[in-house]
Scaffold this motif. Sequence first.
Motif, PDB file in Angstrom:
ATOM      1  N   VAL A   1       0.854  -1.176   0.000  1.00 54.40           N
ATOM      2  CA  VAL A   1       0.000   0.000   0.000  1.00 54.40           C
ATOM      3  C   VAL A   1       0.892   1.229   0.000  1.00 54.40           C
ATOM      4  O   VAL A   1       1.719   1.412   0.893  1.00 54.40           O
ATOM      5  CB  VAL A   1      -0.939   0.017   1.218  1.00 54.40           C
ATOM      6  CG1 VAL A   1      -1.770   1.288   1.235  1.00 54.40           C
ATOM      7  CG2 VAL A   1      -1.844  -1.200   1.197  1.00 54.40           C
ATOM      8  N   VAL A   2       0.729   2.053  -1.001  1.00 54.90           N
ATOM      9  CA  VAL A   2       1.575   3.228  -1.178  1.00 54.90           C
ATOM     10  C   VAL A   2       0.752   4.481  -0.957  1.00 54.90           C
ATOM     11  O   VAL A   2      -0.323   4.634  -1.535  1.00 54.90           O
ATOM     12  CB  VAL A   2       2.187   3.250  -2.598  1.00 54.90           C
ATOM     13  CG1 VAL A   2       3.066   4.475  -2.784  1.00 54.90           C
ATOM     14  CG2 VAL A   2       2.980   1.979  -2.863  1.00 54.90           C
ATOM     15  N   GLY A   3       1.243   5.357  -0.112  1.00 53.94           N
ATOM     16  CA  GLY A   3       0.583   6.637   0.077  1.00 53.94           C
ATOM     17  C   GLY A   3       0.960   7.599  -1.034  1.00 53.94           C
ATOM     18  O   GLY A   3       2.127   7.725  -1.407  1.00 53.94           O
ATOM     19  N   ALA A   4      -0.022   8.260  -1.609  1.00 49.87           N
ATOM     20  CA  ALA A   4       0.220   9.227  -2.676  1.00 49.87           C
ATOM     21  C   ALA A   4      -0.508  10.530  -2.354  1.00 49.87           C
ATOM     22  O   ALA A   4      -1.451  10.554  -1.559  1.00 49.87           O
ATOM     23  CB  ALA A   4      -0.235   8.671  -4.029  1.00 49.87           C
ATOM     24  N   LEU A   5      -0.065  11.589  -2.980  1.00 49.16           N
ATOM     25  CA  LEU A   5      -0.630  12.906  -2.722  1.00 49.16           C
ATOM     26  C   LEU A   5      -2.003  13.041  -3.369  1.00 49.16           C
ATOM     27  O   LEU A   5      -2.175  12.773  -4.557  1.00 49.16           O
ATOM     28  CB  LEU A   5       0.314  13.982  -3.259  1.00 49.16           C
ATOM     29  CG  LEU A   5      -0.114  15.433  -3.037  1.00 49.16           C
ATOM     30  CD1 LEU A   5      -0.148  15.758  -1.547  1.00 49.16           C
ATOM     31  CD2 LEU A   5       0.829  16.378  -3.775  1.00 49.16           C
ATOM     32  N   TYR A   6      -2.964  13.437  -2.573  1.00 48.16           N
ATOM     33  CA  TYR A   6      -4.304  13.737  -3.104  1.00 48.16           C
ATOM     34  C   TYR A   6      -4.245  15.071  -3.840  1.00 48.16           C
ATOM     35  O   TYR A   6      -3.799  16.068  -3.275  1.00 48.16           O
ATOM     36  CB  TYR A   6      -5.312  13.797  -1.962  1.00 48.16           C
ATOM     37  CG  TYR A   6      -6.659  14.375  -2.362  1.00 48.16           C
ATOM     38  CD1 TYR A   6      -7.536  13.649  -3.169  1.00 48.16           C
ATOM     39  CD2 TYR A   6      -7.039  15.641  -1.934  1.00 48.16           C
ATOM     40  CE1 TYR A   6      -8.760  14.181  -3.533  1.00 48.16           C
ATOM     41  CE2 TYR A   6      -8.273  16.167  -2.292  1.00 48.16           C
ATOM     42  CZ  TYR A   6      -9.127  15.438  -3.089  1.00 48.16           C
ATOM     43  OH  TYR A   6     -10.340  15.973  -3.455  1.00 48.16           O
TER      44      TYR A   6
END
Length: 295
Positions: free
Chosen positions: A283-288
């Motif tokens: 699971v990779v966090g990305a910029l909204y």
Amino acid sequence: MGFEMKPEKDVLELISSKNQCKANPNSVNKKKKKKNKKVLMTWRRKNKIDSPVDDEITPVRRLFNTCKQVFSDCGPGVVPSLDKIQLLREILDNMKPEDVGLTPTMPYFRPNVGLDNGSSPPITYLHLHECAQFSIGIFCLPPSGVIPLHNHPGMTVFSKILFGTMHIKSYDWVVDAPMRDPKTRLAKLKVDSTFTAPCNASILYPDDGGNMHRFTAKTACAVLDVLGPPYSNPEDCTYFLDFPFDKPSSGDDEVFRCEEEEKEGYYAWLQERDDNPEDHTNVVGALYRGPKVDD
């Protein structure tokens, strides 16, 4: 869910173009008398201040404002009132992918090939907002993406499939049922179905509605999640394996004599996992980059 997000690695180049067109104010007829022009402009100025501006609020800002209202006096194990739940559900039911700047063609949702290690394809999490009362985020799943079976202790959770087809399997605990072992409890099936957007938001509660659930993407999917309250830390989330039900030899038959509960597959054993699914689920966090959420 309780994933601790990994750093964003060259993850995606997401270009959100903001096409906001502002209409030019109506020009005042130059032929009118100056006195009338002054009165007209004064009325317009006052009307702009006094009139409701709800039409100018974006859907995602309306969602944020509603969450503040719904979860204002809630905490772990505290469920919002029925009218507040319905209010938030109506907001979510009307949410669309474009309201949060998403389209199925974005890199988040591309099929991943060449995964031969048994792991599911990477899932991207877009963080919109988090405070002590609630959190808002979006899970972006490519085809075959899986969010493992996990729980939401003490939480009320709203999930809205923005687009795509997803299979959801969820359970609730069977109260006062005997345990098979210290890590294995009896659960009853709540949902075992496939859903395709557009569909209404689903709601789970601390003790009902499918508090333990698993998401499996049949196609590329985006799921908008609202948690109240949010996880305080990743360790709050427990992951499970589910096994077919075999009745224990305790002789406590009263637990299993209810209506349709004798049907095959209604019960299952849920065992706390010794391994960490985060080791297998990327699971990779990305910029909204969608419309602005909060102040």
